[in-house]
Design an enzyme around this catalytic site. Structure first.
Site, PDB file in Angstrom:
ATOM      1  N   GLY A 191       0.830  -1.214   0.000  1.00 20.16           N
ATOM      2  CA  GLY A 191       0.000   0.000   0.000  1.00 20.16           C
ATOM      3  C   GLY A 191       0.858   1.255   0.000  1.00 20.16           C
ATOM      4  O   GLY A 191       2.092   1.191  -0.086  1.00 20.16           O
ATOM      5  N   LEU A 210      -3.690  -7.512  -2.032  1.00 19.58           N
ATOM      6  CA  LEU A 210      -3.872  -6.705  -3.251  1.00 19.58           C
ATOM      7  C   LEU A 210      -5.282  -6.116  -3.356  1.00 19.58           C
ATOM      8  O   LEU A 210      -5.716  -5.731  -4.433  1.00 19.58           O
ATOM      9  CB  LEU A 210      -3.544  -7.522  -4.521  1.00 19.58           C
ATOM     10  CG  LEU A 210      -2.138  -8.131  -4.597  1.00 19.58           C
ATOM     11  CD1 LEU A 210      -1.958  -8.897  -5.906  1.00 19.58           C
ATOM     12  CD2 LEU A 210      -1.067  -7.044  -4.497  1.00 19.58           C
ATOM     13  N   PHE A 232       0.217  -2.820   8.789  1.00 17.14           N
ATOM     14  CA  PHE A 232      -0.471  -1.757   8.039  1.00 17.14           C
ATOM     15  C   PHE A 232      -1.831  -2.224   7.534  1.00 17.14           C
ATOM     16  O   PHE A 232      -2.707  -1.398   7.295  1.00 17.14           O
ATOM     17  CB  PHE A 232       0.314  -1.378   6.775  1.00 17.14           C
ATOM     18  CG  PHE A 232       1.672  -0.787   7.000  1.00 17.14           C
ATOM     19  CD1 PHE A 232       1.802   0.541   7.368  1.00 17.14           C
ATOM     20  CD2 PHE A 232       2.820  -1.545   6.826  1.00 17.14           C
ATOM     21  CE1 PHE A 232       3.059   1.103   7.553  1.00 17.14           C
ATOM     22  CE2 PHE A 232       4.078  -0.996   7.005  1.00 17.14           C
ATOM     23  CZ  PHE A 232       4.196   0.332   7.376  1.00 17.14           C
ATOM     24  N   SER A 278      -3.797   6.114  13.891  1.00 16.06           N
ATOM     25  CA  SER A 278      -4.122   7.360  13.197  1.00 16.06           C
ATOM     26  C   SER A 278      -4.428   8.469  14.182  1.00 16.06           C
ATOM     27  O   SER A 278      -4.954   8.220  15.274  1.00 16.06           O
ATOM     28  CB  SER A 278      -5.351   7.093  12.322  1.00 16.06           C
ATOM     29  OG  SER A 278      -5.929   8.298  11.923  1.00 16.06           O
ATOM     30  N   TYR A 307     -14.197   3.722  11.058  1.00 10.96           N
ATOM     31  CA  TYR A 307     -12.777   3.513  10.710  1.00 10.96           C
ATOM     32  C   TYR A 307     -11.886   3.907  11.896  1.00 10.96           C
ATOM     33  O   TYR A 307     -11.027   3.151  12.326  1.00 10.96           O
ATOM     34  CB  TYR A 307     -12.406   4.328   9.465  1.00 10.96           C
ATOM     35  CG  TYR A 307     -10.925   4.569   9.346  1.00 10.96           C
ATOM     36  CD1 TYR A 307     -10.061   3.546   8.969  1.00 10.96           C
ATOM     37  CD2 TYR A 307     -10.366   5.821   9.653  1.00 10.96           C
ATOM     38  CE1 TYR A 307      -8.698   3.765   8.904  1.00 10.96           C
ATOM     39  CE2 TYR A 307      -9.010   6.037   9.585  1.00 10.96           C
ATOM     40  CZ  TYR A 307      -8.176   5.005   9.210  1.00 10.96           C
ATOM     41  OH  TYR A 307      -6.823   5.214   9.165  1.00 10.96           O
ATOM     42  N   LYS A 344      -9.290   1.731  14.760  1.00  9.01           N
ATOM     43  CA  LYS A 344      -7.920   2.057  15.177  1.00  9.01           C
ATOM     44  C   LYS A 344      -7.859   2.164  16.706  1.00  9.01           C
ATOM     45  O   LYS A 344      -6.936   1.648  17.347  1.00  9.01           O
ATOM     46  CB  LYS A 344      -7.456   3.371  14.537  1.00  9.01           C
ATOM     47  CG  LYS A 344      -7.311   3.306  13.025  1.00  9.01           C
ATOM     48  CD  LYS A 344      -6.147   2.431  12.614  1.00  9.01           C
ATOM     49  CE  LYS A 344      -5.992   2.293  11.121  1.00  9.01           C
ATOM     50  NZ  LYS A 344      -4.996   1.300  10.707  1.00  9.01           N
ATOM     51  N   LEU A 381      -7.156  15.255   0.299  1.00  5.92           N
ATOM     52  CA  LEU A 381      -6.795  16.508  -0.368  1.00  5.92           C
ATOM     53  C   LEU A 381      -5.712  16.352  -1.452  1.00  5.92           C
ATOM     54  O   LEU A 381      -5.920  16.784  -2.596  1.00  5.92           O
ATOM     55  CB  LEU A 381      -6.338  17.520   0.698  1.00  5.92           C
ATOM     56  CG  LEU A 381      -5.949  18.893   0.173  1.00  5.92           C
ATOM     57  CD1 LEU A 381      -7.138  19.593  -0.488  1.00  5.92           C
ATOM     58  CD2 LEU A 381      -5.406  19.762   1.312  1.00  5.92           C
ATOM     59  N   ARG A 426     -17.403  19.641   4.875  1.00  2.06           N
ATOM     60  CA  ARG A 426     -17.626  18.196   4.769  1.00  2.06           C
ATOM     61  C   ARG A 426     -18.040  17.690   6.152  1.00  2.06           C
ATOM     62  O   ARG A 426     -17.344  17.984   7.139  1.00  2.06           O
ATOM     63  CB  ARG A 426     -16.319  17.534   4.308  1.00  2.06           C
ATOM     64  CG  ARG A 426     -16.406  16.036   4.137  1.00  2.06           C
ATOM     65  CD  ARG A 426     -15.152  15.465   3.494  1.00  2.06           C
ATOM     66  NE  ARG A 426     -13.951  15.633   4.304  1.00  2.06           N
ATOM     67  CZ  ARG A 426     -12.747  15.191   3.951  1.00  2.06           C
ATOM     68  NH1 ARG A 426     -12.575  14.562   2.804  1.00  2.06           N
ATOM     69  NH2 ARG A 426     -11.704  15.375   4.734  1.00  2.06           N
TER      70      ARG A 426
HETATM   71  N1  UFG Z   1     -10.274  18.837   1.825  1.00  2.00           N
HETATM   72  C1  UFG Z   1     -10.835  19.685   0.882  1.00  2.00           C
HETATM   73  N2  UFG Z   1     -11.174  19.182  -0.325  1.00  2.00           N
HETATM   74  C2  UFG Z   1     -10.993  17.864  -0.649  1.00  2.00           C
HETATM   75  C3  UFG Z   1     -10.423  17.002   0.304  1.00  2.00           C
HETATM   76  C4  UFG Z   1     -10.080  17.532   1.536  1.00  2.00           C
HETATM   77  O1  UFG Z   1     -11.031  20.882   1.143  1.00  2.00           O
HETATM   78  O2  UFG Z   1     -11.361  17.458  -1.771  1.00  2.00           O
HETATM   79  C5  UFG Z   1      -9.865  19.389   3.136  1.00  2.00           C
HETATM   80  C6  UFG Z   1     -10.565  18.768   4.323  1.00  2.00           C
HETATM   81  O3  UFG Z   1     -11.776  19.434   4.606  1.00  2.00           O
HETATM   82  C7  UFG Z   1      -9.517  18.934   5.423  1.00  2.00           C
HETATM   83  C8  UFG Z   1      -8.189  18.808   4.678  1.00  2.00           C
HETATM   84  O4  UFG Z   1      -8.490  19.078   3.310  1.00  2.00           O
HETATM   85  O5  UFG Z   1      -9.586  20.213   5.990  1.00  2.00           O
HETATM   86  C9  UFG Z   1      -7.567  17.419   4.760  1.00  2.00           C
HETATM   87  O6  UFG Z   1      -8.517  16.461   4.366  1.00  2.00           O
HETATM   88  P1  UFG Z   1      -8.105  14.939   4.051  1.00  2.00           P
HETATM   89  O7  UFG Z   1      -9.348  14.237   3.598  1.00  2.00           O
HETATM   90  O8  UFG Z   1      -6.938  14.905   3.146  1.00  2.00           O
HETATM   91  O9  UFG Z   1      -7.605  14.394   5.446  1.00  2.00           O
HETATM   92  P2  UFG Z   1      -8.366  14.284   6.854  1.00  2.00           P
HETATM   93  O10 UFG Z   1      -7.607  15.132   7.803  1.00  2.00           O
HETATM   94  O11 UFG Z   1      -9.797  14.537   6.750  1.00  2.00           O
HETATM   95  O12 UFG Z   1      -8.240  12.738   7.173  1.00  2.00           O
HETATM   96  C10 UFG Z   1      -7.004  12.051   7.035  1.00  2.00           C
HETATM   97  C11 UFG Z   1      -7.277  10.609   6.611  1.00  2.00           C
HETATM   98  C12 UFG Z   1      -7.963   9.840   7.694  1.00  2.00           C
HETATM   99  C13 UFG Z   1      -7.208   9.979   8.962  1.00  2.00           C
HETATM  100  C14 UFG Z   1      -6.975  11.421   9.315  1.00  2.00           C
HETATM  101  C15 UFG Z   1      -6.135  11.578  10.537  1.00  2.00           C
HETATM  102  O13 UFG Z   1      -8.109  10.584   5.477  1.00  2.00           O
HETATM  103  O14 UFG Z   1      -7.996   8.481   7.342  1.00  2.00           O
HETATM  104  O15 UFG Z   1      -6.319  12.069   8.236  1.00  2.00           O
HETATM  105  O16 UFG Z   1      -4.990  10.863  10.422  1.00  2.00           O
HETATM  106  F1  UFG Z   1      -7.908   9.379   9.943  1.00  2.00           F
END
Ligand code: UFG
Length: 336
Positions: free
Chosen positions: A11, A34, A81, A125, A149, A153, A200, A294
């Site tokens: 991964g 996989l 992992f 996490s 999820y 953890k 993001l 979101r």
């Molecule tokens: N965001 C956007 N647009 C997008 C995607 C994300 O604005 O299309 C924003 C979110 O609102 C947030 C930031 O970007 O403010 C980060 O978002 P992510 O989805 O990249 O990450 P998260 O912090 O929400 O979550 C991630 C992992 C989870 C994990 C968490 C903490 O996806 O699995 O970090 O480790 F649990």
């Protein structure tokens, strides 16, 4: 040479950790079904390191298959992992998540005990921390996950603690990852989600290469400097090195125990900081629109990275620019 089993080792985080673990002089065995990875990654790991890796295509929940791996090797320690990781899917299919994430860990611990393998590093996490914590959050912060999820953890952390209590000759290290992004400098390894990405950086990369039209920024009315969400982004190679430091500590330590470490940089960046840095470091402009928040997102979280620095000698060294550059390099190479 000590043999380390990486479950889910093909991964995104597992593959980068395989490279750093091999580079640090350990032997690596990978077990991966996989289900969310590709077999080509195995060759990439070998290509980057010029080292051999033993591979088992197995589901860690399958006791017989897992036993075979332990019977055929003398495994010193496991980095676990393997697990499902899509927050949204976990809300819709919680049992699938509990079965797979918790179930695989129980099977793994039973098997490790049977084969006298006593060292484990677990992929946890930052989402186990309650949003009520003051940032930067320390390892003794309040715990409360907000989705199935995250609860897998958190429950696994409790299971590991109980297990270590009952088996004090086991050494258990829990690593709580913040937001890993970035890719290997070779451009050969990176994050490659199917479909529309939830996170993001993969989303930004898809906009950058023209696969998606624009980024939706989820809310600009958060209590942060520019109103967009703040997170602690860490380069995946730094995160991988964090695992090696945890292994080195296990090898060196005289005593066994249960240890928890945040693995982050200690710095929070907003969504707009990431977009701006991505644009500057790659010489392009990412189109974006501000949309609604979101559900489930919080204003801000970032780590206190002190404990890992003091006790593991781990400090992230790659900055946001390197994270943005390497992500784009991987994505644009894939596109060609
Ligand atoms: N965001 C956007 N647009 C997008 C995607 C994300 O604005 O299309 C924003 C979110 O609102 C947030 C930031 O970007 O403010 C980060 O978002 P992510 O989805 O990249 O990450 P998260 O912090 O929400 O979550 C991630 C992992 C989870 C994990 C968490 C903490 O996806 O699995 O970090 O480790 F649990």
């Amino acid at each position: 040479m000590k043999e380390i089993l990486l479950t889910g080792g093909l991964g995104y985080i597992g593959s980068h950790t395989a490279v750093e673990t091999l580079n640090a002089g350990y032997k690596v065995i990978i077990a991966d079904d996989l289900s969310n990875s590709k077999i080509e990654v195995l060759d990439k790991i070998k290509q980057i390191t010029n080292k051999d890796v033993k591979f088992y295509q197995i589901d860690v929940c399958n006791k017989e298959e897992l036993e075979k791996v332990f019977a055929e090797n003398k495994i010193f320690g496991v980095i676990h992992f393997a697990g499902f990781k899509a927050v949204g899917e976990s809300v819709k299919e919680p049992l699938k998540y509990y079965q797979n994430n918790v179930g695989s860990t129980l099977t793994l611990l039973e098997t490790m005990k049977k084969y006298d393998c006593k060292n484990i590093v677990f992929s946890s996490s930052a989402c186990v921390y309650s949003p009520v914590n003051q940032m930067p959050v320390k390892e003794d912060g309040n715990l409360e996950a907000s989705n199935p999820y995250g609860r897998t953890k958190l429950f696994i952390e409790h299971i590991l603690k109980d297990f270590q209590n009952a088996n004090p000759d086991f050494d258990v290290t829990v690593l709580r990852y913040f937001n890993p992004i970035g890719a290997h400098e070779s451009g050969l390894l990176g994050e490659d989600p199917n479909g529309i990405p939830n996170n993001l950086m993969p989303y930004i990369c898809k906009v950058a290469v023209g696969e998606l039209d624009h980024l939706n920024v989820f809310g600009n009315d958060y209590n942060t400097k520019d109103g967009t969400g703040v997170r602690d982004y860490i380069h995946v190679v730094d995160l991988a090195i964090g695992h090696v430091k945890a292994l080195d500590k296990i090898v060196k330590a005289d005593d066994c125990g249960f240890r928890i470490f945040n693995i982050g940089t200690g710095i929070g960046y907003s969504v707009l900081d990431v977009v701006e840095t991505f644009n500057k470091s790659n010489g392009i402009t990412i189109k974006y629109q501000i949309t609604e928040r979101r559900p489930g997102d919080i204003d801000s979280y970032f780590s206190s990275a002190k404990k890992a620095e003091e006790e593991l000698g781990f400090k992230a060294t790659r900055n946001l620019e390197e994270m943005c550059k390497s992500s784009y390099k991987y994505y644009s190479a894939k596109k060609r």
